[in-house]
Design a protein around this motif. Structure first.
Motif, short mmCIF file in Angstrom:
data_model
loop_
_atom_site.label_atom_id
_atom_site.label_comp_id
_atom_site.label_asym_id
_atom_site.label_seq_id
_atom_site.Cartn_x
_atom_site.Cartn_y
_atom_site.Cartn_z
N ILE A 1 0.86 -1.18 0.00
CA ILE A 1 0.00 0.00 0.00
C ILE A 1 0.90 1.22 0.00
O ILE A 1 1.80 1.34 0.84
CB ILE A 1 -0.92 0.01 1.23
CG1 ILE A 1 -1.88 -1.19 1.19
CG2 ILE A 1 -1.70 1.32 1.33
CD1 ILE A 1 -2.64 -1.41 2.48
N ALA A 2 0.66 2.14 -0.93
CA ALA A 2 1.44 3.37 -1.02
C ALA A 2 0.53 4.56 -0.72
O ALA A 2 -0.49 4.76 -1.39
CB ALA A 2 2.06 3.52 -2.40
N LEU A 3 0.91 5.34 0.28
CA LEU A 3 0.15 6.52 0.71
C LEU A 3 0.98 7.76 0.43
O LEU A 3 2.12 7.88 0.91
CB LEU A 3 -0.18 6.43 2.20
CG LEU A 3 -0.74 7.69 2.86
CD1 LEU A 3 -2.10 8.06 2.30
CD2 LEU A 3 -0.83 7.48 4.38
N ASN A 4 0.43 8.68 -0.33
CA ASN A 4 1.12 9.92 -0.68
C ASN A 4 0.91 10.96 0.42
O ASN A 4 -0.21 11.44 0.62
CB ASN A 4 0.60 10.45 -2.01
CG ASN A 4 1.34 11.71 -2.46
OD1 ASN A 4 2.29 12.15 -1.84
ND2 ASN A 4 0.89 12.29 -3.57
N LEU A 5 1.98 11.32 1.13
CA LEU A 5 1.90 12.34 2.17
C LEU A 5 2.54 13.66 1.73
O LEU A 5 2.67 14.58 2.54
CB LEU A 5 2.59 11.84 3.45
CG LEU A 5 1.90 10.69 4.18
CD1 LEU A 5 2.68 10.32 5.44
CD2 LEU A 5 0.47 11.06 4.53
N GLY A 6 2.93 13.74 0.48
CA GLY A 6 3.52 14.97 -0.03
C GLY A 6 2.45 15.95 -0.50
O GLY A 6 1.25 15.69 -0.43
N GLU A 7 2.91 17.08 -0.99
CA GLU A 7 2.00 18.13 -1.46
C GLU A 7 1.87 18.15 -2.97
O GLU A 7 1.31 19.08 -3.54
CB GLU A 7 2.48 19.49 -0.94
CG GLU A 7 2.44 19.58 0.58
CD GLU A 7 2.94 20.91 1.11
OE1 GLU A 7 3.45 21.72 0.29
OE2 GLU A 7 2.82 21.15 2.32
N ARG A 8 2.41 17.12 -3.64
CA ARG A 8 2.27 17.01 -5.09
C ARG A 8 1.96 15.56 -5.44
O ARG A 8 2.16 14.65 -4.62
CB ARG A 8 3.56 17.46 -5.78
CG ARG A 8 4.76 16.56 -5.49
CD ARG A 8 6.06 17.17 -5.96
NE ARG A 8 7.18 16.24 -5.78
CZ ARG A 8 8.44 16.63 -5.66
NH1 ARG A 8 8.75 17.91 -5.70
NH2 ARG A 8 9.39 15.71 -5.51
N ASP A 9 1.46 15.34 -6.65
CA ASP A 9 1.11 13.99 -7.08
C ASP A 9 2.34 13.09 -7.16
O ASP A 9 3.45 13.55 -7.47
CB ASP A 9 0.45 14.03 -8.46
CG ASP A 9 -0.94 14.64 -8.43
OD1 ASP A 9 -1.46 14.90 -7.33
OD2 ASP A 9 -1.50 14.88 -9.52
N ILE A 10 2.12 11.81 -6.88
CA ILE A 10 3.08 10.76 -7.20
C ILE A 10 2.60 10.10 -8.50
O ILE A 10 1.40 9.89 -8.68
CB ILE A 10 3.16 9.72 -6.08
CG1 ILE A 10 3.83 10.30 -4.83
CG2 ILE A 10 3.91 8.46 -6.53
CD1 ILE A 10 3.80 9.38 -3.63
N SER A 11 3.50 9.77 -9.39
CA SER A 11 3.10 9.08 -10.62
C SER A 11 3.53 7.62 -10.58
O SER A 11 4.60 7.29 -10.05
CB SER A 11 3.68 9.78 -11.86
OG SER A 11 5.09 9.68 -11.87
N ILE A 12 2.65 6.76 -11.11
CA ILE A 12 2.92 5.32 -11.25
C ILE A 12 2.54 4.96 -12.67
O ILE A 12 1.35 4.90 -13.00
CB ILE A 12 2.12 4.50 -10.22
CG1 ILE A 12 2.43 4.96 -8.80
CG2 ILE A 12 2.40 3.02 -10.39
CD1 ILE A 12 1.54 4.34 -7.75
N GLU A 13 3.53 4.78 -13.51
CA GLU A 13 3.32 4.62 -14.95
C GLU A 13 2.47 5.79 -15.45
O GLU A 13 2.87 6.94 -15.31
CB GLU A 13 2.73 3.24 -15.25
CG GLU A 13 3.69 2.12 -14.84
CD GLU A 13 3.36 0.78 -15.42
OE1 GLU A 13 2.54 0.69 -16.36
OE2 GLU A 13 3.96 -0.22 -14.95
#
Length: 224
Positions: A31-43
């Motif tokens: 499970i990956a949870l984004n805690l940053g202030e910008r999007d994470i990209s996955i493919e």
């Protein structure tokens, strides 16, 4: 440290805290949870801030801050897992001494803070849980406290109510493994009456983001 392994959920799950990494490989399922202030990209897909997904043999790109939970589906028997958890973690009432938690089948891991972000796993053992509607968080009196919950094992729901009465419910979000509910707080950090409720016995991760000027609560048992 850009990639740090946190031990608060062991021996049940392996949790990584990741900061400022352009590219992070994830082997197997997690499970990956984004805690940053910008999007994470996955493919070709993106994960918005305070959102989570299940990834499998994937690469996380453009990671400002994220938490990755490994082994969420590695236990073949949830009943055995929950019994082990109850033997390992104390009840939430024993740790937090909140009256709404008295007599509730609710257990919590140690809590770790990485900077201003607190992470805790909770096991909710009964259906219904009846953890109690609340809108204040007494351990953080400074305005601007933010909190979300990520489902790890089992199924639950986050409920929002107009008053301190479940009959006044106006919004309910279903939580399956890998899901994080949408933030409930407004621009000033005010919360509605809300509670986590079980659909099945379950484990979820609470993510608490302290505002500037707030101190880590005395009850915390670990610090990172």
């Amino acid at each position: 440290m850009p990639i740090e392994t946190l031990d608060f959920a062991q021996p049940f799950f392996r949790v990584q805290h990741i900061t400022d990494e352009d590219r992070v490989s994830v082997e197997g399922r997690a499970i990956a949870l984004n805690l940053g202030e910008r999007d994470i990209s996955i493919e070709d897909q993106t994960v918005a801030p305070l959102s989570s997904v299940i990834v499998q043999n994937s690469v996380l790109n453009n990671v400002k801050c994220a938490v990755v939970v490994h082994g969420f589906d590695a236990h073949t028997d949830d009943t055995e897992l929950f019994a082990w958890v109850k033997d390992t973690w104390p009840s939430a009432f024993d740790v937090r001494q909140e009256e709404r938690l008295r007599g509730v089948s609710h257990y919590m891991s140690p809590k770790v803070f990485v900077g201003n972000v607190g992470l805790t796993m909770y096991h909710s053992g009964s259906v219904p849980l009846n953890v109690g509607l609340h809108k204040d968080h007494p351990f953080c009196p400074v305005p601007g406290f933010r909190e979300v919950h990520t489902q790890i094992v089992g199924f639950g729901k986050m409920q929002q109510c107009r008053e301190r009465d479940v009959e006044t419910l106006y919004l309910e979000e279903f939580l399956a493994p890998g899901t994080t509910h949408k933030p409930m707080y407004d621009a000033k950090g005010n919360y509605p009456w809300h509670q986590y409720e079980t659909i099945t016995p379950s484990i979820f991760m609470a993510v608490e983001i302290l505002p500037e000027g707030a101190r880590v609560p005395d009850m915390e048992v670990q610090n990172g």
